[in-house]
Scaffold this active site. Structure first.
Site, PDB file in Angstrom:
ATOM      1  N   LYS A 263     -18.154  57.554   3.933  1.00 32.11           N
ATOM      2  CA  LYS A 263     -17.798  58.965   4.110  1.00 32.11           C
ATOM      3  C   LYS A 263     -18.308  59.472   5.454  1.00 32.11           C
ATOM      4  O   LYS A 263     -19.305  58.968   5.961  1.00 32.11           O
ATOM      5  CB  LYS A 263     -18.447  59.810   3.004  1.00 32.11           C
ATOM      6  CG  LYS A 263     -17.843  59.643   1.629  1.00 32.11           C
ATOM      7  CD  LYS A 263     -18.552  60.535   0.616  1.00 32.11           C
ATOM      8  CE  LYS A 263     -17.949  60.394  -0.777  1.00 32.11           C
ATOM      9  NZ  LYS A 263     -16.551  60.823  -0.868  1.00 32.11           N
ATOM     10  N   ARG A 337     -13.557  55.901 -10.684  1.00 34.73           N
ATOM     11  CA  ARG A 337     -12.608  55.284 -11.628  1.00 34.73           C
ATOM     12  C   ARG A 337     -12.980  53.844 -11.937  1.00 34.73           C
ATOM     13  O   ARG A 337     -12.651  53.320 -12.990  1.00 34.73           O
ATOM     14  CB  ARG A 337     -11.183  55.414 -11.059  1.00 34.73           C
ATOM     15  CG  ARG A 337     -10.970  54.698  -9.760  1.00 34.73           C
ATOM     16  CD  ARG A 337      -9.736  55.193  -9.005  1.00 34.73           C
ATOM     17  NE  ARG A 337     -10.006  56.419  -8.246  1.00 34.73           N
ATOM     18  CZ  ARG A 337      -9.116  57.028  -7.475  1.00 34.73           C
ATOM     19  NH1 ARG A 337      -7.891  56.569  -7.363  1.00 34.73           N
ATOM     20  NH2 ARG A 337      -9.436  58.127  -6.833  1.00 34.73           N
TER      21      ARG A 337
HETATM   22  N1  BES Z   1     -17.158  61.569  -5.397  1.00 36.05           N
HETATM   23  C1  BES Z   1     -15.932  61.558  -4.681  1.00 36.05           C
HETATM   24  C2  BES Z   1     -15.073  62.792  -4.964  1.00 36.05           C
HETATM   25  C3  BES Z   1     -15.608  64.108  -4.492  1.00 36.05           C
HETATM   26  C4  BES Z   1     -15.176  64.627  -3.284  1.00 36.05           C
HETATM   27  C5  BES Z   1     -16.471  64.830  -5.277  1.00 36.05           C
HETATM   28  C6  BES Z   1     -15.638  65.858  -2.878  1.00 36.05           C
HETATM   29  C7  BES Z   1     -16.923  66.049  -4.862  1.00 36.05           C
HETATM   30  C8  BES Z   1     -16.506  66.585  -3.669  1.00 36.05           C
HETATM   31  C9  BES Z   1     -15.101  60.334  -5.035  1.00 36.05           C
HETATM   32  O1  BES Z   1     -15.821  59.203  -5.362  1.00 36.05           O
HETATM   33  C10 BES Z   1     -14.281  60.024  -3.838  1.00 36.05           C
HETATM   34  O2  BES Z   1     -14.858  59.738  -2.817  1.00 36.05           O
HETATM   35  N2  BES Z   1     -12.958  60.085  -3.957  1.00 36.05           N
HETATM   36  C11 BES Z   1     -12.094  59.843  -2.869  1.00 36.05           C
HETATM   37  C12 BES Z   1     -10.906  59.079  -3.394  1.00 36.05           C
HETATM   38  C13 BES Z   1     -10.008  58.557  -2.315  1.00 36.05           C
HETATM   39  C14 BES Z   1     -10.709  57.461  -1.537  1.00 36.05           C
HETATM   40  C15 BES Z   1      -8.747  58.028  -2.938  1.00 36.05           C
HETATM   41  C16 BES Z   1     -11.655  61.203  -2.297  1.00 36.05           C
HETATM   42  O3  BES Z   1     -11.469  62.132  -3.076  1.00 36.05           O
HETATM   43  O4  BES Z   1     -11.586  61.318  -1.092  1.00 36.05           O
HETATM   44 ZN    ZN Z   2     -16.386  58.084  -3.665  1.00 36.69          ZN
END
Ligand code: BES
Ligand code: ZN
Ligand code: ZN
Length: 481
Positions: A263, A337
């Site tokens: 991230k 997931r």
């Molecule tokens: N924990 C994150 C989702 C999230 C994002 C929670 C912002 C709270 C605030 C999750 O694990 C994630 O990173 N999801 C990705 C999925 C993508 C790679 C398909 C996302 O939402 O960017």
């Molecule tokens: Zn994530």
């Protein structure tokens, strides 16, 4: 904060502040006569009109034991709901704490939900400053007493357990990733279960390997912190007439760096709340142990840290889940997931008849619904409506999202049974479609709480930080089964 319930006359209550609700119409019959002229004058001058969240404070009224009488505006009486009462009481607590008021008594009449009121007080009293040496926040109330007709006592008692369950979840969510590792979260689950009289089992990495939870283990392998799979069981004393067995499943990523698909630095610190679903499940179990619903409820919290260590899984890795389905990990940041599907399969194998999960699963749900509604996804209308009903009854907002077959077509790979991400667009729905494949025929609801589990700005009734959603919905779902 000490909580108490009494049915005596409000004017006799000893407290730093006696709070009387004030609708925009005639004065409450609970208003001590000594304060009647003051109240009439306020309304007359429009200084205080009873608008929702408006407060007026009178010091040392005659004939009242409390040192202050506080009028708290409810807005029009016919529009005043239990959800508004919960928030209003939270706002009163926060406002009066700011003024260093240490004890509050709240007078309610028969029409008010004493449970919602005490929940609001307990939630409003929560501060996320445990680790601050010098508290700059609002401090803490010493006591909150609800004064209401005797038959409101049961609702009050339930509200105390619900409020504490929710704050227990908020404390867990608030703890930073260095202090709340998967091992520590498991220990917290065990301690809660022991104190509440629930059975708790924690599966370690070796056990998960034996079982074949390759999907969950793949996420954990980039971290020096070992994963854990927390299981907490509640069993009613008397067998329920139905054969329903509710599984509550919560995402427990104690910190989400994204892994190799790392991230950006901006706001990454917030990813300590990526275990909010797991925390909500544990908070709900604490209250469920006390409230004793008629159906068996089991909590499943898969917990890992998602790190980009040298053993971390790579984009393109293919893992075999407990279900036997193979998954191509196209993005290591779509890890929620990957841990939830193994938990769902495990719960189904243990005999769960209904699955409800909560997860901070996608950033896309924040774009779609913001911080107002959690996204609700389901493969079964009955269970979806049960959860929506429980949410509405407890003032937690949720919005049902579409699950058309076409979204499934966005999840395809030539190399494995499923990829862990979809093609562009509808990111929250493709995440839900991924999970749906592991629910198989079992009725299942998924709550995407990425937008609603954390408040970026304080509300009048709630501190900045963890909200504790959807603890109340989980409890209500079990209680109302
Ligand atoms: N924990 C994150 C989702 C999230 C994002 C929670 C912002 C709270 C605030 C999750 O694990 C994630 O990173 N999801 C990705 C999925 C993508 C790679 C398909 C996302 O939402 O960017
Ligand atoms: Zn994530
Ligand atoms: Zn995550």
């Amino acid at each position: 904060m000490k909580t108490g319930f009494v049915s005596s006359a409000p004017a006799a209550l000893d407290a730093a502040a006696l709070v009387i609700l004030d609708a925009e119409g005639p004065a409450s019959p609970l208003l001590p006569p000594a304060a009647a002229a003051w109240r009439a004058e306020l309304h007359e001058s429009k200084e205080f009109t009873g608008k929702l969240y408006d407060l007026a404070i009178l010091h040392r009224p005659e004939g009242v034991a409390a040192r202050r009488v506080v009028l708290a505006g409810t807005g029009p009486a016919d529009k005043f709901t239990p959800a508004k009462l919960r928030n209003l009481v939270g706002a009163v607590v926060r406002k009066l704490k700011e003024k260093s008021v240490s004890s509050i008594a709240l007078a309610l009449d028969a029409g008010h939900d004493a449970g919602a009121a005490i929940e609001g007080a307990i939630l409003g009293n929560f501060e996320p400053d445990r680790l601050k040496s010098k508290k700059e926040g609002l401090g803490s109330l010493e006591s909150f007493t609800v004064c209401a007709p005797e038959d409101a006592r049961a609702a009050f008692d339930r509200g105390v357990h619900i409020g504490h369950g929710q704050n227990f979840a908020r404390d867990l969510v608030n703890e930073p990733g260095n202090l709340l590792t998967p091992t520590v979260l498991a220990a917290r689950g065990q301690a809660m279960a022991a104190a509440a009289g629930l059975e708790c089992e924690v599966l370690d990495r070796d056990r998960m390997r034996q079982l074949g939870m390759g999907s969950l283990l793949g996420v954990s392998q980039g971290s020096a912190e070992p994963p854990a799979f927390i299981i907490v069981r509640y069993r009613p004393a008397q067998a329920a007439p139905s054969n329903a067995h509710l599984a509550l499943i919560g995402k427990g990523v104690t910190f989400d760096t994204g892994g190799i698909s790392i991230k950006p630095a901006e706001s990454m610190e917030k990813m300590k709340y990526d275990m909010a679903g797991g925390a909500a499940v544990l908070g709900a179990m604490q209250a469920i142990a006390a409230l004793k619903p008629a159906i068996p409820v089991t909590a499943y919290v898969p917990t890992v840290e998602n790190m980009p260590g040298s053993r971390a899984q790579r984009p393109g890795d293919i893992v075999t889940s407990l279900s036997g389905k193979t998954i191509e990990v196209l993005n290591t940041d779509a890890e929620g997931r990957l841990i939830l599907n193994d938990a769902m399969t495990y719960a189904r194998r243990e005999g769960a008849t209904h699955l409800v999960d909560a997860a901070t699963l996608t950033g896309a749900i924040v774009i779609a619904l913001g911080g107002v509604n959690a996204g609700l996804f389901a493969n079964n209308d009955d269970l979806a409506n049960r959860v929506l009903g429980a949410a509405a009854a407890t003032g937690e907002k949720m919005w049902r999202m579409p699950m058309d077959d076409e979204y499934k077509d966005m999840l395809k790979t030539p190399f494995a049974d499923l990829p862990n991400i979809g093609t562009r667009g509808a990111g929250s729905i493709t995440a839900a479609k991924f999970l749906e494949a592991f629910a198989e025929e079992t009725p299942w609801v998924h709550l995407d709480i990425a937008g609603t589990a954390w408040l970026d700005e304080a509300k009048p009734y709630l501190a900045k930080g963890p909200t504790g959603l959807p603890v109340r919905t989980f409890i209500q779902l079990a209680m109302g089964w």
